[in-house]
Design a protein around this motif. Structure first.
Motif, PDB file in Angstrom:
ATOM      1  N   SER A   1       1.040  -1.309  -0.221  1.00 12.15           N
ATOM      2  CA  SER A   1      -0.024  -0.488  -0.423  1.00 12.15           C
ATOM      3  C   SER A   1       0.354   1.271   0.085  1.00 12.15           C
ATOM      4  CB  SER A   1      -1.120   0.058   1.162  1.00 12.15           C
ATOM      5  OG  SER A   1      -0.420   0.227   2.788  1.00 12.15           O
TER       6      SER A   1
ATOM      7  N   CYS B   1       1.024   6.817  -6.647  1.00 11.27           N
ATOM      8  CA  CYS B   1       0.201   7.090  -7.654  1.00 11.27           C
ATOM      9  C   CYS B   1       0.816   9.127  -7.322  1.00 11.27           C
ATOM     10  CB  CYS B   1      -0.546   7.547  -6.575  1.00 11.27           C
ATOM     11  SG  CYS B   1      -2.064   6.001  -6.539  1.00 11.27           S
TER      12      CYS B   1
ATOM     13  N   PRO C   1      -7.571   6.132  -9.970  1.00 10.97           N
ATOM     14  CA  PRO C   1      -7.899   6.186  -8.818  1.00 10.97           C
ATOM     15  C   PRO C   1      -8.248   4.447  -8.208  1.00 10.97           C
ATOM     16  CG  PRO C   1      -8.898   7.920 -10.520  1.00 10.97           C
ATOM     17  CD  PRO C   1      -7.936   6.758 -11.003  1.00 10.97           C
ATOM     18  N   THR C   2      -8.494   3.697  -9.177  1.00 12.88           N
ATOM     19  CA  THR C   2      -8.738   2.378  -7.927  1.00 12.88           C
ATOM     20  C   THR C   2      -7.683   2.283  -7.122  1.00 12.88           C
ATOM     21  OG1 THR C   2     -10.031   1.992  -9.909  1.00 12.88           O
ATOM     22  CG2 THR C   2      -9.514   0.667  -8.445  1.00 12.88           C
TER      23      THR C   2
ATOM     24  N   LEU D   1      -5.397   4.356  -6.015  1.00 17.77           N
ATOM     25  CA  LEU D   1      -5.000   5.227  -4.993  1.00 17.77           C
ATOM     26  C   LEU D   1      -5.893   4.531  -3.540  1.00 17.77           C
ATOM     27  CD1 LEU D   1      -4.096   7.557  -3.639  1.00 17.77           C
ATOM     28  CD2 LEU D   1      -5.998   8.858  -4.889  1.00 17.77           C
ATOM     29  N   TRP D   2      -7.190   4.384  -4.175  1.00 23.42           N
ATOM     30  CA  TRP D   2      -8.186   4.399  -3.245  1.00 23.42           C
ATOM     31  C   TRP D   2      -8.360   2.237  -2.405  1.00 23.42           C
ATOM     32  CZ3 TRP D   2     -10.442   8.035  -1.010  1.00 23.42           C
ATOM     33  CH2 TRP D   2     -10.989   8.981  -1.078  1.00 23.42           C
ATOM     34  N   SER D   3      -7.350   1.988  -3.534  1.00 24.70           N
ATOM     35  CA  SER D   3      -7.388   0.469  -3.247  1.00 24.70           C
ATOM     36  C   SER D   3      -6.031   0.851  -1.810  1.00 24.70           C
ATOM     37  CB  SER D   3      -6.904  -0.384  -4.394  1.00 24.70           C
ATOM     38  OG  SER D   3      -7.832  -0.584  -5.420  1.00 24.70           O
TER      39      SER D   3
ATOM     40  N   LEU E   1      -5.546   2.999   0.053  1.00 23.87           N
ATOM     41  CA  LEU E   1      -5.709   3.459   1.413  1.00 23.87           C
ATOM     42  C   LEU E   1      -6.216   2.640   1.857  1.00 23.87           C
ATOM     43  CD1 LEU E   1      -6.753   7.363  -0.048  1.00 23.87           C
ATOM     44  CD2 LEU E   1      -4.970   6.968   1.832  1.00 23.87           C
ATOM     45  N   ALA E   2      -6.948   1.686   1.017  1.00 27.43           N
ATOM     46  CA  ALA E   2      -8.041   0.938   1.390  1.00 27.43           C
ATOM     47  C   ALA E   2      -7.225  -0.187   2.655  1.00 27.43           C
ATOM     48  CB  ALA E   2      -9.496   0.302   1.072  1.00 27.43           C
TER      49      ALA E   2
END
Length: 160
Positions: A40, A47, A104-105, A107-109, A111-112
């Motif tokens: 992560s 990113c 964006p996917t 980045l959000w993945s 972060l999660a």
């Protein structure tokens, strides 16, 4: 190890890190969460676009992975080579997700995964009854992934 030989820095780091990770549940959590956090962090840095007209992603992550690899390789060549493979895999996974699903996917993945894995880490340390090693020295943020890899090396009978 010979009692008259001084411990290598990697052995001192692992001894200290292991001292904070004696509980079996905490160790199992770390075996999953530490690689997840490593990926992560690589993905989050991936990113960040590079400046200039040729703005590309992944350049900052490649630099960070290179310097991390140098750290590992200086501590132990066998572990350094293993961490090179791990970091290469992280980079390939980031690139694959970026190409297939978009930045964006990724980045959000990332972060999660980062949040969930750190929550798991702190739950493990709650069971352990000891604070995370990195709270005493930030270098342990880099030692964790090598410690997990060393567990695999020992299981395979490989020396590090």
């Amino acid at each position: 190890m010979n009692a008259t030989m001084p411990m290598r820095p990697i052995d001192r780091y692992f001894a200290s890190y292991s001292d904070d990770h004696r509980n079996e549940l905490n160790q199992r959590i770390h075996v999953v969460a530490v690689p997840a956090i490593l990926w992560s962090v690589v993905a989050l840095v991936w990113c960040i676009p590079s400046p200039g007209p040729w703005a590309k992603t992944g350049i900052w992550a490649a630099l960070a992975m290179f310097f991390a690899w140098m750290f590992y390789y200086r501590l132990s060549r066998p572990l350094g080579l293993g961490m090179l493979a791990v970091l290469f895999f992280c980079g390939c996974l980031c690139r694959l997700i970026e190409i297939r699903f978009g930045l964006p996917t990724l980045l959000w993945s990332a972060l999660a995964v980062f949040v969930v894995a750190w929550i798991a880490q702190f739950i493990g340390h709650k069971y352990e009854g000891r604070k995370p090693s990195f709270l005493t020295d930030l270098v342990y943020l880099l030692i964790g992934p090598a410690w997990v890899l060393s567990k695999l090396y020992r299981r395979l009978g490989w020396k590090y």
